[in-house]
Every structure is written in C-alpha cells, then in structure tokens.
Design a protein around this motif. Structure first.
Motif, PDB file in Angstrom:
ATOM      1  N   ILE A 181      -1.191   5.029   5.176  1.00  0.00           N
ATOM      2  CA  ILE A 181      -0.604   4.981   3.843  1.00  0.00           C
ATOM      3  C   ILE A 181      -1.678   5.468   2.877  1.00  0.00           C
ATOM      4  N   PRO A 182      -1.561   6.700   2.426  1.00  0.00           N
ATOM      5  CA  PRO A 182      -2.619   7.274   1.587  1.00  0.00           C
ATOM      6  C   PRO A 182      -2.585   6.708   0.173  1.00  0.00           C
ATOM      7  N   SER A 183      -3.763   6.574  -0.408  1.00  0.00           N
ATOM      8  CA  SER A 183      -3.823   6.115  -1.795  1.00  0.00           C
ATOM      9  C   SER A 183      -3.723   7.307  -2.743  1.00  0.00           C
ATOM     10  N   LEU A 184      -4.429   8.376  -2.433  1.00  0.00           N
ATOM     11  CA  LEU A 184      -4.415   9.555  -3.295  1.00  0.00           C
ATOM     12  C   LEU A 184      -3.774  10.760  -2.626  1.00  0.00           C
ATOM     13  N   ASP A 208       4.178  18.701  -3.112  1.00  0.00           N
ATOM     14  CA  ASP A 208       5.517  19.105  -3.536  1.00  0.00           C
ATOM     15  C   ASP A 208       6.474  17.928  -3.702  1.00  0.00           C
ATOM     16  N   ASP A 209       6.006  16.699  -3.519  1.00  0.00           N
ATOM     17  CA  ASP A 209       6.889  15.542  -3.553  1.00  0.00           C
ATOM     18  C   ASP A 209       6.369  14.471  -4.483  1.00  0.00           C
ATOM     19  N   THR A 210       7.298  13.798  -5.174  1.00  0.00           N
ATOM     20  CA  THR A 210       6.904  12.655  -5.988  1.00  0.00           C
ATOM     21  C   THR A 210       7.256  11.347  -5.283  1.00  0.00           C
ATOM     22  N   GLU A 211       8.106  11.425  -4.256  1.00  0.00           N
ATOM     23  CA  GLU A 211       8.515  10.246  -3.495  1.00  0.00           C
ATOM     24  C   GLU A 211       7.347   9.721  -2.654  1.00  0.00           C
ATOM     25  N   ALA A 212       7.189   8.399  -2.634  1.00  0.00           N
ATOM     26  CA  ALA A 212       6.114   7.792  -1.838  1.00  0.00           C
ATOM     27  C   ALA A 212       6.373   8.046  -0.351  1.00  0.00           C
ATOM     28  N   LYS A 213       5.370   8.613   0.319  1.00  0.00           N
ATOM     29  CA  LYS A 213       5.503   8.901   1.746  1.00  0.00           C
ATOM     30  C   LYS A 213       4.317   8.321   2.501  1.00  0.00           C
ATOM     31  N   ALA A 269       2.742  -1.371   8.656  1.00  0.00           N
ATOM     32  CA  ALA A 269       1.535  -2.193   8.570  1.00  0.00           C
ATOM     33  C   ALA A 269       0.790  -2.243   9.907  1.00  0.00           C
ATOM     34  N   ASN A 270       1.428  -1.784  10.975  1.00  0.00           N
ATOM     35  CA  ASN A 270       0.838  -1.865  12.315  1.00  0.00           C
ATOM     36  C   ASN A 270       1.068  -0.573  13.083  1.00  0.00           C
ATOM     37  N   GLY A 271       0.326  -0.419  14.142  1.00  0.00           N
ATOM     38  CA  GLY A 271       0.573   0.660  15.087  1.00  0.00           C
ATOM     39  C   GLY A 271       1.207   0.058  16.328  1.00  0.00           C
ATOM     40  N   CYS A 272       1.547   0.882  17.285  1.00  0.00           N
ATOM     41  CA  CYS A 272       2.097   0.357  18.533  1.00  0.00           C
ATOM     42  C   CYS A 272       1.892   1.376  19.651  1.00  0.00           C
ATOM     43  N   VAL A 273       2.063   0.897  20.871  1.00  0.00           N
ATOM     44  CA  VAL A 273       2.008   1.752  22.053  1.00  0.00           C
ATOM     45  C   VAL A 273       3.319   1.554  22.809  1.00  0.00           C
ATOM     46  N   ILE A 274       3.994   2.646  23.117  1.00  0.00           N
ATOM     47  CA  ILE A 274       5.260   2.587  23.846  1.00  0.00           C
ATOM     48  C   ILE A 274       5.050   3.145  25.246  1.00  0.00           C
ATOM     49  N   THR A 275       5.425   2.350  26.242  1.00  0.00           N
ATOM     50  CA  THR A 275       5.280   2.782  27.636  1.00  0.00           C
ATOM     51  C   THR A 275       6.613   2.750  28.386  1.00  0.00           C
TER      52      THR A 275
END
Length: 195
Positions: free
Chosen positions: A18-21, A26-31, A176-182
C-alpha cells in the motif's frame, strides 16, 4: 545461503503493498499493488547470483483498494456459509452414525487430523452458496485479468470448493497480510488468470 529459497511443491506467494506516495499517475482512485510470484515445478535456490529457471514467474497488478475491501468482505461471508454447510453435513453424518452405532457415538470426538481432513474435503454447495461463490470468483477473475473489461462472469465454480480453498482466497485478498497458496486446483485457477 541465508537468501536460499526452497519450494518442494507448487506455491503461489502473494504480498500487498500500500504505497503512501507512489501511485499510478493516471488515476485518482486509491490503489494497492498486488505482488505475486509462483513456481510450477519444485525449486531449490542456493545461490541467487547464478540461478535461472523457466518455472518461476512473478509480476504485479494495481488494484482499486475499495474493490479489494469489498471482495474480502464477500469472501468472508462465503467462508462462513461454507462452514455452515460443513457443520450441517457433519451433523447429518453424526446423526446417521448415532443411529447405526449408538454405543460408540458418545466416545467419538473430532481429533486434529479429522479436522484437517474436513478443511480439505470438497463441500457440496447449495444453490444460494454456489451463486455467492460465482459472484466472488467472477470479481476475483476481473481483478486479476489483464483486460478486466473482457472478463466474463463465471457460469461455474472453476475449482473444488473446500474450506481451505475459500480461506486461502479470503487471505489472498486481505491487503494487511500476504499468503501462500498451495492447494492444487485453486493454484491452477489463480495462476491461469495471472498469465
């Protein structure tokens, strides 16, 4: 050696940033930035300076934060619904076991290995839950597609629904988290979308 990587099976690793800056100009929507890496064959990397492989893939996608949050809520609801279905099917099977073996029913207890097997057991979805799953998975497909506008809604669930697969999907879309899918069928479906 401290940077060595070992993946004896196929794995898909997901991390959110989740970038701060930094954000697409080209987008104003939070990504948020979805970072992923997966291997299609077992790998062992002992020296990152000389390693190259045709079975490791990585990439990133910018995804609207609002859609991620909404999808995660829907996946959480789907997981609860799958748990309810599992509980009701467990109750039905324990009622039939009680009828067949009344003297043994009092001593039957769920042991950890039985609980683990339940998490990977295929769940038979009722119509309402199947529709909920198709909606959620269509949104997953749209968010992970290279050209989202061309992504058609799903007409069937593309992998075996287990409690573990739905929990993995819910974890995958938790920024808020990462995950591993197996899990094999879920892994195959997600990686087919990322290619």
């Amino acid at each position: 050696e401290s940077r060595a990587a070992n993946a004896p099976n196929k794995e898909l690793s997901i991390q959110w940033y989740i970038p701060s800056l930094a954000k697409p100009s080209d987008d104003t929507e939070a990504k948020v930035l979805l970072l992923y890496a997966y291997n299609t064959k077992p790998i062992k990397i002992s020296n990152i300076k000389i390693f190259s492989s045709m079975s490791i893939f990585s990439g990133h996608l910018w995804i609207p934060l609002a859609r991620i949050i909404s999808l995660q809520e829907e996946l959480s609801n789907l997981k609860q619904q799958v748990e309810i279905l599992m509980q009701s099917s467990k109750r039905l099977s324990s009622v039939s076991e009680t009828a067949s073996f009344p003297e043994q029913s009092e001593t039957l207890k769920i042991i950890p290995s039985t609980k683990a097997k339940m998490n990977i057991a295929k769940v038979h979805l009722d119509e309402k839950t199947e529709e909920m799953a198709k909606r959620c998975l269509s949104e997953v497909k749209t968010l992970l597609s290279v050209v989202p506008a061309l992504s058609l809604p799903l007409t069937e669930v593309p992998f075996d629904v287990t409690l573990q697969s739905i929990a993995d999907l819910e974890g995958m879309f938790d920024p808020a988290n990462g995950c591993v899918i197996t899990e094999e069928s879920l892994f195959s479906w997600i990686t087919s979308l990322l290619q």
